[in-house]
Design a protein around this motif. Structure first.
Motif, PDB file in Angstrom:
ATOM      1  N   GLY A 115     -21.525  14.195  27.945  1.00  0.00           N
ATOM      2  CA  GLY A 115     -21.834  13.156  26.977  1.00  0.00           C
ATOM      3  C   GLY A 115     -22.093  11.780  27.569  1.00  0.00           C
ATOM      4  N   ARG A 116     -21.880  11.623  28.862  1.00  0.00           N
ATOM      5  CA  ARG A 116     -22.149  10.340  29.507  1.00  0.00           C
ATOM      6  C   ARG A 116     -23.626  10.234  29.843  1.00  0.00           C
ATOM      7  NH1 ARG A 116     -17.558  10.602  33.922  1.00  0.00           N
ATOM      8  NH2 ARG A 116     -19.347   9.969  35.142  1.00  0.00           N
ATOM      9  N   PRO A 117     -24.142   9.025  30.068  1.00  0.00           N
ATOM     10  CA  PRO A 117     -25.564   8.870  30.394  1.00  0.00           C
ATOM     11  C   PRO A 117     -25.939   9.576  31.696  1.00  0.00           C
ATOM     12  CG  PRO A 117     -24.598   6.747  29.798  1.00  0.00           C
ATOM     13  CD  PRO A 117     -23.468   7.732  29.924  1.00  0.00           C
ATOM     14  N   ALA A 118     -27.136  10.131  31.725  1.00  0.00           N
ATOM     15  CA  ALA A 118     -27.655  10.736  32.944  1.00  0.00           C
ATOM     16  C   ALA A 118     -28.033   9.640  33.924  1.00  0.00           C
ATOM     17  CB  ALA A 118     -28.886  11.578  32.623  1.00  0.00           C
ATOM     18  N   SER A 119     -27.873   9.910  35.204  1.00  0.00           N
ATOM     19  CA  SER A 119     -28.316   8.986  36.245  1.00  0.00           C
ATOM     20  C   SER A 119     -28.833   9.798  37.421  1.00  0.00           C
ATOM     21  CB  SER A 119     -27.183   8.057  36.678  1.00  0.00           C
ATOM     22  OG  SER A 119     -26.107   8.806  37.209  1.00  0.00           O
ATOM     23  N   ALA A 120     -29.805   9.227  38.135  1.00  0.00           N
ATOM     24  CA  ALA A 120     -30.391   9.901  39.291  1.00  0.00           C
ATOM     25  C   ALA A 120     -29.447   9.810  40.483  1.00  0.00           C
ATOM     26  CB  ALA A 120     -31.730   9.267  39.628  1.00  0.00           C
ATOM     27  N   GLY A 139     -30.618  15.610  35.137  1.00  0.00           N
ATOM     28  CA  GLY A 139     -30.286  14.969  33.870  1.00  0.00           C
ATOM     29  C   GLY A 139     -31.396  14.103  33.313  1.00  0.00           C
ATOM     30  N   THR A 140     -31.349  13.941  31.993  1.00  0.00           N
ATOM     31  CA  THR A 140     -32.240  13.030  31.295  1.00  0.00           C
ATOM     32  C   THR A 140     -31.481  12.379  30.155  1.00  0.00           C
ATOM     33  OG1 THR A 140     -34.364  12.757  30.169  1.00  0.00           O
ATOM     34  CG2 THR A 140     -33.146  14.777  29.694  1.00  0.00           C
ATOM     35  N   ASN A 141     -31.944  11.223  29.749  1.00  0.00           N
ATOM     36  CA  ASN A 141     -31.398  10.549  28.580  1.00  0.00           C
ATOM     37  C   ASN A 141     -32.330  10.664  27.382  1.00  0.00           C
ATOM     38  OD1 ASN A 141     -28.907   9.403  29.715  1.00  0.00           O
ATOM     39  ND2 ASN A 141     -30.316   8.308  31.040  1.00  0.00           N
ATOM     40  N   ASP A 142     -33.473  11.323  27.565  1.00  0.00           N
ATOM     41  CA  ASP A 142     -34.466  11.444  26.503  1.00  0.00           C
ATOM     42  C   ASP A 142     -35.240  12.755  26.690  1.00  0.00           C
ATOM     43  OD1 ASP A 142     -36.774  11.230  24.879  1.00  0.00           O
ATOM     44  OD2 ASP A 142     -36.791   9.048  25.065  1.00  0.00           O
ATOM     45  N   ILE A 143     -34.825  13.790  25.976  1.00  0.00           N
ATOM     46  CA  ILE A 143     -35.441  15.121  26.117  1.00  0.00           C
ATOM     47  C   ILE A 143     -36.925  15.088  25.786  1.00  0.00           C
ATOM     48  CG2 ILE A 143     -35.505  17.451  25.104  1.00  0.00           C
ATOM     49  CD1 ILE A 143     -33.341  17.179  27.163  1.00  0.00           C
ATOM     50  N   ALA A 144     -37.314  14.420  24.713  1.00  0.00           N
ATOM     51  CA  ALA A 144     -38.731  14.384  24.329  1.00  0.00           C
ATOM     52  C   ALA A 144     -39.570  13.746  25.433  1.00  0.00           C
ATOM     53  CB  ALA A 144     -38.911  13.637  23.012  1.00  0.00           C
ATOM     54  N   ARG A 145     -39.087  12.650  26.011  1.00  0.00           N
ATOM     55  CA  ARG A 145     -39.809  11.985  27.104  1.00  0.00           C
ATOM     56  C   ARG A 145     -39.858  12.887  28.335  1.00  0.00           C
ATOM     57  NH1 ARG A 145     -36.890   6.859  29.329  1.00  0.00           N
ATOM     58  NH2 ARG A 145     -35.664   8.518  30.261  1.00  0.00           N
ATOM     59  N   GLN A 199     -35.617  28.565  36.184  1.00  0.00           N
ATOM     60  CA  GLN A 199     -35.510  28.156  37.578  1.00  0.00           C
ATOM     61  C   GLN A 199     -35.294  26.652  37.705  1.00  0.00           C
ATOM     62  OE1 GLN A 199     -39.278  30.308  38.362  1.00  0.00           O
ATOM     63  NE2 GLN A 199     -38.204  31.081  40.154  1.00  0.00           N
ATOM     64  N   PHE A 200     -35.736  25.900  36.697  1.00  0.00           N
ATOM     65  CA  PHE A 200     -35.617  24.447  36.726  1.00  0.00           C
ATOM     66  C   PHE A 200     -35.401  23.972  35.301  1.00  0.00           C
ATOM     67  CE2 PHE A 200     -37.694  20.219  36.404  1.00  0.00           C
ATOM     68  CZ  PHE A 200     -36.889  19.532  37.298  1.00  0.00           C
ATOM     69  N   SER A 201     -34.443  23.079  35.106  1.00  0.00           N
ATOM     70  CA  SER A 201     -34.221  22.537  33.769  1.00  0.00           C
ATOM     71  C   SER A 201     -33.897  21.053  33.840  1.00  0.00           C
ATOM     72  CB  SER A 201     -33.104  23.288  33.033  1.00  0.00           C
ATOM     73  OG  SER A 201     -31.862  23.105  33.657  1.00  0.00           O
ATOM     74  N   VAL A 202     -34.230  20.385  32.751  1.00  0.00           N
ATOM     75  CA  VAL A 202     -33.921  18.976  32.560  1.00  0.00           C
ATOM     76  C   VAL A 202     -33.073  18.927  31.299  1.00  0.00           C
ATOM     77  CG1 VAL A 202     -34.868  16.670  32.293  1.00  0.00           C
ATOM     78  CG2 VAL A 202     -36.196  18.408  33.495  1.00  0.00           C
ATOM     79  N   GLU A 203     -31.896  18.320  31.385  1.00  0.00           N
ATOM     80  CA  GLU A 203     -30.978  18.390  30.242  1.00  0.00           C
ATOM     81  C   GLU A 203     -30.136  17.138  30.102  1.00  0.00           C
ATOM     82  OE1 GLU A 203     -27.448  20.966  32.276  1.00  0.00           O
ATOM     83  OE2 GLU A 203     -29.282  22.032  31.792  1.00  0.00           O
ATOM     84  N   THR A 204     -29.640  16.943  28.902  1.00  0.00           N
ATOM     85  CA  THR A 204     -28.686  15.858  28.694  1.00  0.00           C
ATOM     86  C   THR A 204     -27.345  16.325  29.266  1.00  0.00           C
ATOM     87  OG1 THR A 204     -28.183  16.664  26.470  1.00  0.00           O
ATOM     88  CG2 THR A 204     -29.851  14.952  26.648  1.00  0.00           C
ATOM     89  N   PRO A 205     -26.589  15.442  29.915  1.00  0.00           N
ATOM     90  CA  PRO A 205     -25.327  15.841  30.517  1.00  0.00           C
ATOM     91  C   PRO A 205     -24.344  16.397  29.479  1.00  0.00           C
ATOM     92  CG  PRO A 205     -26.024  13.735  31.407  1.00  0.00           C
ATOM     93  CD  PRO A 205     -26.929  14.051  30.249  1.00  0.00           C
TER      94      PRO A 205
END
Length: 125
Positions: free
Chosen positions: A55-60, A8-14, A46-52
């Motif tokens: 709709g809740r904030p992503a967390s590690a 997960g991420t909270n900022d796709i551009a970052r 094979q690998f993706s980074v996405e907003t959950p």
């Protein structure tokens, strides 16, 4: 057999600015340019980074990390350098991790969202 891994991420551009150079180093290319995800692979994702999707904030996840195979030790060192240069945090400098194997050469970083990533090789230098 694992098909793909997503974090997960909270900022796709970052996240894209962070992961684009790392994935290119490892031989993955960007396979999509969605507003809600960065998807990498060779022919398939094979690998993706996405907003959950909930709709809740992503967390590690504590205790979770993703490890990428590197061709050699110089690639592990470059992976670590690129991670830090693009907003990541050091979570373990490049080096032998003898507790795993006498040839286990890895480096760890936290991405800008706190996800722990690693590059590893067993190749001798």
């Amino acid at each position: 057999m694992i098909h793909h891994v997503s974090i997960g991420t909270n900022d796709i551009a970052r996240a894209r600015a962070f992961y684009d150079p790392l994935m290119a180093l490892l031989g993955f290319r960007s396979l999509s340019n969605h507003a809600a995800s960065c998807d990498y692979g060779i022919a398939e994702i094979q690998f993706s980074v996405e907003t959950p999707v909930d709709g809740r904030p992503a967390s590690a996840g504590n205790g979770v990390h993703i490890c990428f195979q590197a061709l050699d030790r110089s690639m592990v060192r470059e992976f670590h350098r690129l991670a830090l240069a693009h907003g990541g945090t050091d979570a373990g400098e490049p080096g032998i991790r003898a507790q795993y194997d006498a040839h286990y050469y890895g480096a760890f970083a936290l991405d800008p969202d706190g996800n722990k990533i690693e590059a590893v090789t067993f190749a001798a230098e």
